[in-house]
Motif scaffolding. Sequence first.
Motif, mmCIF file in Angstrom:
data_model
loop_
_atom_site.group_PDB
_atom_site.id
_atom_site.type_symbol
_atom_site.label_atom_id
_atom_site.label_comp_id
_atom_site.label_asym_id
_atom_site.label_seq_id
_atom_site.Cartn_x
_atom_site.Cartn_y
_atom_site.Cartn_z
ATOM 1 N N VAL A 121 48.491 34.067 22.422
ATOM 2 C CA VAL A 121 49.561 35.022 22.141
ATOM 3 C C VAL A 121 50.808 34.580 22.901
ATOM 4 C CG1 VAL A 121 50.338 37.411 22.322
ATOM 5 C CG2 VAL A 121 47.931 36.914 21.783
ATOM 6 N N HIS A 122 51.879 34.317 22.155
ATOM 7 C CA HIS A 122 53.152 33.829 22.687
ATOM 8 C C HIS A 122 54.143 34.981 22.662
ATOM 9 C CE1 HIS A 122 57.189 32.025 21.862
ATOM 10 N NE2 HIS A 122 56.792 31.012 22.613
ATOM 11 N N ALA A 123 54.524 35.481 23.830
ATOM 12 C CA ALA A 123 55.429 36.625 23.911
ATOM 13 C C ALA A 123 56.517 36.342 24.934
ATOM 14 C CB ALA A 123 54.661 37.895 24.265
ATOM 15 N N GLY B 227 50.199 44.871 26.618
ATOM 16 C CA GLY B 227 49.521 45.696 25.623
ATOM 17 C C GLY B 227 48.534 44.880 24.801
ATOM 18 N N CYS B 228 48.927 43.666 24.443
ATOM 19 C CA CYS B 228 48.032 42.780 23.686
ATOM 20 C C CYS B 228 46.825 42.376 24.530
ATOM 21 C CB CYS B 228 48.790 41.539 23.228
ATOM 22 S SG CYS B 228 50.133 41.869 22.069
ATOM 23 N N ALA B 229 47.082 42.035 25.780
ATOM 24 C CA ALA B 229 46.003 41.604 26.662
ATOM 25 C C ALA B 229 45.006 42.724 26.921
ATOM 26 C CB ALA B 229 46.588 41.105 27.982
ATOM 27 N N GLY C 287 41.138 33.622 24.910
ATOM 28 C CA GLY C 287 42.537 33.559 24.536
ATOM 29 C C GLY C 287 43.491 33.357 25.694
ATOM 30 N N LEU C 288 44.611 32.717 25.406
ATOM 31 C CA LEU C 288 45.716 32.553 26.338
ATOM 32 C C LEU C 288 46.781 33.602 26.027
ATOM 33 C CD1 LEU C 288 46.195 28.667 26.070
ATOM 34 C CD2 LEU C 288 44.783 29.916 27.730
ATOM 35 N N ILE C 289 47.334 34.217 27.067
ATOM 36 C CA ILE C 289 48.392 35.208 26.909
ATOM 37 C C ILE C 289 49.611 34.739 27.706
ATOM 38 C CG2 ILE C 289 49.076 37.610 27.119
ATOM 39 C CD1 ILE C 289 46.701 37.438 25.345
ATOM 40 N N LEU C 290 50.703 34.465 27.025
ATOM 41 C CA LEU C 290 51.942 34.056 27.673
ATOM 42 C C LEU C 290 52.974 35.169 27.525
ATOM 43 C CD1 LEU C 290 50.759 31.330 25.977
ATOM 44 C CD2 LEU C 290 52.580 30.280 27.320
ATOM 45 N N GLY C 291 53.529 35.626 28.637
ATOM 46 C CA GLY C 291 54.609 36.593 28.570
ATOM 47 C C GLY C 291 54.355 37.906 29.273
ATOM 48 N N VAL C 292 53.235 38.046 29.970
ATOM 49 C CA VAL C 292 53.035 39.269 30.755
ATOM 50 C C VAL C 292 53.946 39.197 31.976
ATOM 51 C CG1 VAL C 292 51.425 40.651 32.095
ATOM 52 C CG2 VAL C 292 50.637 39.516 30.013
ATOM 53 N N ALA C 293 54.864 40.157 32.086
ATOM 54 C CA ALA C 293 55.767 40.220 33.231
ATOM 55 C C ALA C 293 55.464 41.420 34.117
ATOM 56 C CB ALA C 293 57.222 40.274 32.775
ATOM 57 N N ASN C 294 55.082 42.535 33.486
ATOM 58 C CA ASN C 294 54.719 43.754 34.215
ATOM 59 C C ASN C 294 53.958 44.663 33.262
ATOM 60 O OD1 ASN C 294 56.682 45.163 32.633
ATOM 61 N ND2 ASN C 294 58.263 44.561 34.092
ATOM 62 N N GLU C 295 53.679 45.888 33.709
ATOM 63 C CA GLU C 295 52.852 46.783 32.905
ATOM 64 C C GLU C 295 53.566 47.287 31.647
ATOM 65 O OE1 GLU C 295 54.843 49.415 36.032
ATOM 66 O OE2 GLU C 295 54.038 47.367 35.868
ATOM 67 N N GLY D 16 36.564 42.915 24.138
ATOM 68 C CA GLY D 16 35.572 41.940 24.561
ATOM 69 C C GLY D 16 36.041 40.525 24.776
ATOM 70 N N ALA D 17 37.336 40.232 24.618
ATOM 71 C CA ALA D 17 37.823 38.861 24.768
ATOM 72 C C ALA D 17 37.936 38.466 26.236
ATOM 73 C CB ALA D 17 39.179 38.711 24.089
ATOM 74 N N GLN D 18 37.800 37.169 26.489
ATOM 75 C CA GLN D 18 38.080 36.586 27.799
ATOM 76 C C GLN D 18 39.488 36.010 27.761
ATOM 77 O OE1 GLN D 18 34.226 34.132 27.477
ATOM 78 N NE2 GLN D 18 34.586 34.299 29.679
ATOM 79 N N LEU D 19 40.243 36.164 28.873
ATOM 80 C CA LEU D 19 41.663 35.852 28.846
ATOM 81 C C LEU D 19 42.102 34.991 30.020
ATOM 82 C CD1 LEU D 19 42.915 39.450 28.004
ATOM 83 C CD2 LEU D 19 42.536 37.572 26.378
ATOM 84 N N ALA D 20 43.189 34.252 29.781
ATOM 85 C CA ALA D 20 43.914 33.553 30.839
ATOM 86 C C ALA D 20 45.392 33.870 30.667
ATOM 87 C CB ALA D 20 43.676 32.048 30.769
ATOM 88 N N PHE D 21 46.058 34.244 31.759
ATOM 89 C CA PHE D 21 47.473 34.622 31.750
ATOM 90 C C PHE D 21 48.334 33.509 32.332
ATOM 91 C CE2 PHE D 21 47.242 39.574 32.275
ATOM 92 C CZ PHE D 21 46.473 39.654 31.126
ATOM 93 N N SER D 22 49.584 33.466 31.865
ATOM 94 C CA SER D 22 50.612 32.693 32.552
ATOM 95 C C SER D 22 51.465 33.639 33.395
ATOM 96 C CB SER D 22 51.512 31.972 31.544
ATOM 97 O OG SER D 22 52.301 32.898 30.816
ATOM 98 N N TYR D 23 52.113 33.077 34.418
ATOM 99 C CA TYR D 23 53.152 33.809 35.143
ATOM 100 C C TYR D 23 54.283 32.840 35.441
ATOM 101 C CZ TYR D 23 51.341 31.780 39.532
ATOM 102 O OH TYR D 23 50.931 30.913 40.527
#
Length: 257
Positions: free
Chosen positions: A92-94, A27-29, A13-21, A36-43
């Motif tokens: 996930v678009h956040a 929380g979604c990531a 999965g792709l996670i867009l919108g992580v800015a800090n903790e 068990g998911a593998q993830l890629a983040f944007s910044y």
Amino acid sequence: MQTPYLPLAGLRGLILGVANEHSIAWGCAREAHRQGAQLAFSYLNDKAKQYVAPLAEQVDASLFPCDVTVPGALERFVEQGVASLGGLDFAVHAIAWAPADDLHGRVTDSSRDGFNQAMAISCHTFAELGRLCEPHMVQGGTLVTMTYHGANVAIPHYGIMGPVKAALEGMVRYMALELGPKKICVHAVSPGPIMTRAASGIAGFDELLSTAQARAPLQRLVTQEEVGALTAFLVGAGGSGMTGQTLFVDGGMHAVG
């Protein structure tokens, strides 16, 4: 020793919108990784990277830049993210933004440029993300965005983001109709108020928190973990028969006004 059950094992999965903790996206990531998911983040940029990189490391996520206001940036992020994961099952678009003057002012007084910027970043990027992810979700998949109850009722100080989130929820329904034949599910998750960096820009947010806690049937605020658990359910097997919905995780606040 029995191997733990990981409901999202093998999903990417792709996670867009992580800015800090404190980010809802974090929380979604974190929950997706735990399952068990593998993830890629944007910044967003180099300044943001110093906060996002340690979080990405915690969940073994790959990390790529993405400023959605820059032409081609979202395309590059999806391409890089999918390449790093070897495929794609969910996104996930956040992300949401509005100019401060328009966010803090009356909707009646909002500027055309401010409204267009808020709509482009907070709403239309979800359609763009869907278009870019569609070719990679060859066995189907799930797209999830984040909304708020201010899309349905007028909430003091939420301002221009109310109409923008209403448009986003409409986008979810139309994307669900269009992508359903590809077995791609589309949802909006609507959390109750959570103190994030983005939320801190809303005037009177402390009052919004206290009102939600007092009026919600559960008489408490919700947590990042609860938003993450709902999102993980939607991208996993449990959500496979659902699409086009706005799902509330707000202590029941939406049911009482």
